[in-house]
Design a protein around this motif. Structure first.
Motif, mmCIF file in Angstrom:
data_model
loop_
_atom_site.group_PDB
_atom_site.id
_atom_site.type_symbol
_atom_site.label_atom_id
_atom_site.label_comp_id
_atom_site.label_asym_id
_atom_site.label_seq_id
_atom_site.Cartn_x
_atom_site.Cartn_y
_atom_site.Cartn_z
ATOM 1 N N ASP A 1 0.865 -1.271 -0.050
ATOM 2 C CA ASP A 1 0.054 0.266 -0.130
ATOM 3 C C ASP A 1 0.906 1.297 -0.018
ATOM 4 N N ASN B 1 0.784 4.115 -2.904
ATOM 5 C CA ASN B 1 0.238 5.505 -2.612
ATOM 6 C C ASN B 1 1.236 6.454 -2.541
ATOM 7 N N ARG B 2 2.340 6.190 -3.645
ATOM 8 C CA ARG B 2 3.258 7.190 -3.658
ATOM 9 C C ARG B 2 3.084 8.587 -3.764
ATOM 10 N N ASP B 3 2.133 8.935 -4.395
ATOM 11 C CA ASP B 3 1.741 10.280 -4.671
ATOM 12 C C ASP B 3 0.818 10.923 -3.756
ATOM 13 N N ASN B 4 0.521 10.262 -2.491
ATOM 14 C CA ASN B 4 -0.424 10.745 -1.501
ATOM 15 C C ASN B 4 0.753 10.909 -0.250
ATOM 16 N N SER B 5 1.211 11.927 0.100
ATOM 17 C CA SER B 5 2.437 12.045 1.047
ATOM 18 C C SER B 5 1.893 11.861 2.474
ATOM 19 N N GLU B 6 0.479 12.219 2.820
ATOM 20 C CA GLU B 6 -0.008 12.019 4.063
ATOM 21 C C GLU B 6 -0.372 10.661 4.302
ATOM 22 N N MET B 7 -0.956 10.130 3.279
ATOM 23 C CA MET B 7 -1.383 8.637 3.159
ATOM 24 C C MET B 7 0.063 7.582 3.722
ATOM 25 N N GLN C 1 0.908 7.989 7.352
ATOM 26 C CA GLN C 1 0.014 6.890 8.138
ATOM 27 C C GLN C 1 0.723 5.463 7.931
ATOM 28 N N ARG D 1 6.707 14.518 9.315
ATOM 29 C CA ARG D 1 5.770 15.207 7.961
ATOM 30 C C ARG D 1 6.752 16.218 7.286
ATOM 31 N N ASN E 1 7.770 16.307 3.249
ATOM 32 C CA ASN E 1 7.634 17.248 2.609
ATOM 33 C C ASN E 1 8.800 17.667 1.597
ATOM 34 N N HIS F 1 11.482 7.514 -2.395
ATOM 35 C CA HIS F 1 10.085 6.541 -2.030
ATOM 36 C C HIS F 1 10.660 5.138 -2.393
#
Length: 228
Positions: A123, A127-133, A136, A169, A173, A181
């Motif tokens: 997962d 989800n490499r393009d969704n940093s917040e995901m 988590q 976080r 960023n 990644h």
């Protein structure tokens, strides 16, 4: 997000009032809904959760002991800030403690645990393009590695992760890239394989180097060299 949205939490069955309030505030801090240095709106929390000031104050004292809140006499409670020296200190402790947690965890990891670790690492890649995901999922992967360890060490590791979540976080960023990644995913895969093969020594060594690499990057990034 509107302020009142942060406190629309549901109390779990059998959960004490104090634990419920503490969990709600902790989640808001760790998720970034409350930023470092931000004042914690005690009256608003009490009103939204329909509780008196007492459980809110108890929750803040507990969160202060976890390093998430700063309380000052005759002043407001605020989300704790960590300078880079404090972040480095916690990461150095993690480098020693998490390999031990891994060693203690391995005998208690079941096939279900291992399948979940495999799913989590996949997962993260997806989800490499969704940093917040990714933040988590990365946290979930690490903590899942220690599911078989004693409660005390799992609680200690969890506190370390909570205290440095804002730094992670900022780091994510600052250094977000396909190469970064790929490296993270490769390290997670090697850790997963070592766990599946029952090689606690190798898994611990891989985890230590994984944490150390992040610490060194954090120390180099000027974006987190001030308070985070």
């Amino acid at each position: 997000m509107a302020a009142d949205q942060r406190w629309r939490a549901q109390r779990r069955g059998g959960e004490s009032l104090s634990h419920f309030v503490t969990r709600t505030i902790r989640d808001a801090i760790v998720s970034g809904q409350l930023a470092p240095g931000e004042r914690i709106p005690q009256e608003q929390i009490g009103s939204a959760l329909d509780v008196s000031r007492i459980p809110v104050r108890e929750a803040l004292r507990q969160l202060e002991s976890e390093g998430l809140v700063r309380l000052t006499p005759n002043s407001f409670a605020r989300v704790a800030k960590l300078d880079i020296a404090e972040v480095r200190e916690i990461y150095l402790m993690r480098e020693r403690i998490e390999p031990l947690a891994m060693e203690l965890s391995m005998p208690g990891l079941t096939e279900t645990h291992l399948r979940r670790l495999d799913d989590l690492r996949k997962d993260i890649d997806a989800n490499r393009d969704n940093s917040e995901m990714v933040l988590q999922l990365d946290r979930d992967f690490h903590l899942a590695c220690y599911e078989g360890a004693p409660t005390r060490i799992r609680r200690l590791v969890g506190d370390f992760w909570n205290a440095t979540q804002h730094a992670r976080r900022a780091y994510a960023n600052a250094v977000a890239s396909d190469d970064e990644h790929e490296v993270m995913c490769a390290e997670h895969y090697l850790i997963y394989v070592a766990l599946r093969e029952g090689n606690s020594e190798q898994a611990g060594a891989l985890m230590r180097s994984h944490i150390a690499r992040t610490r060194l990057r954090l120390e180099r990034e000027r974006s987190v060299s001030s308070e985070v």
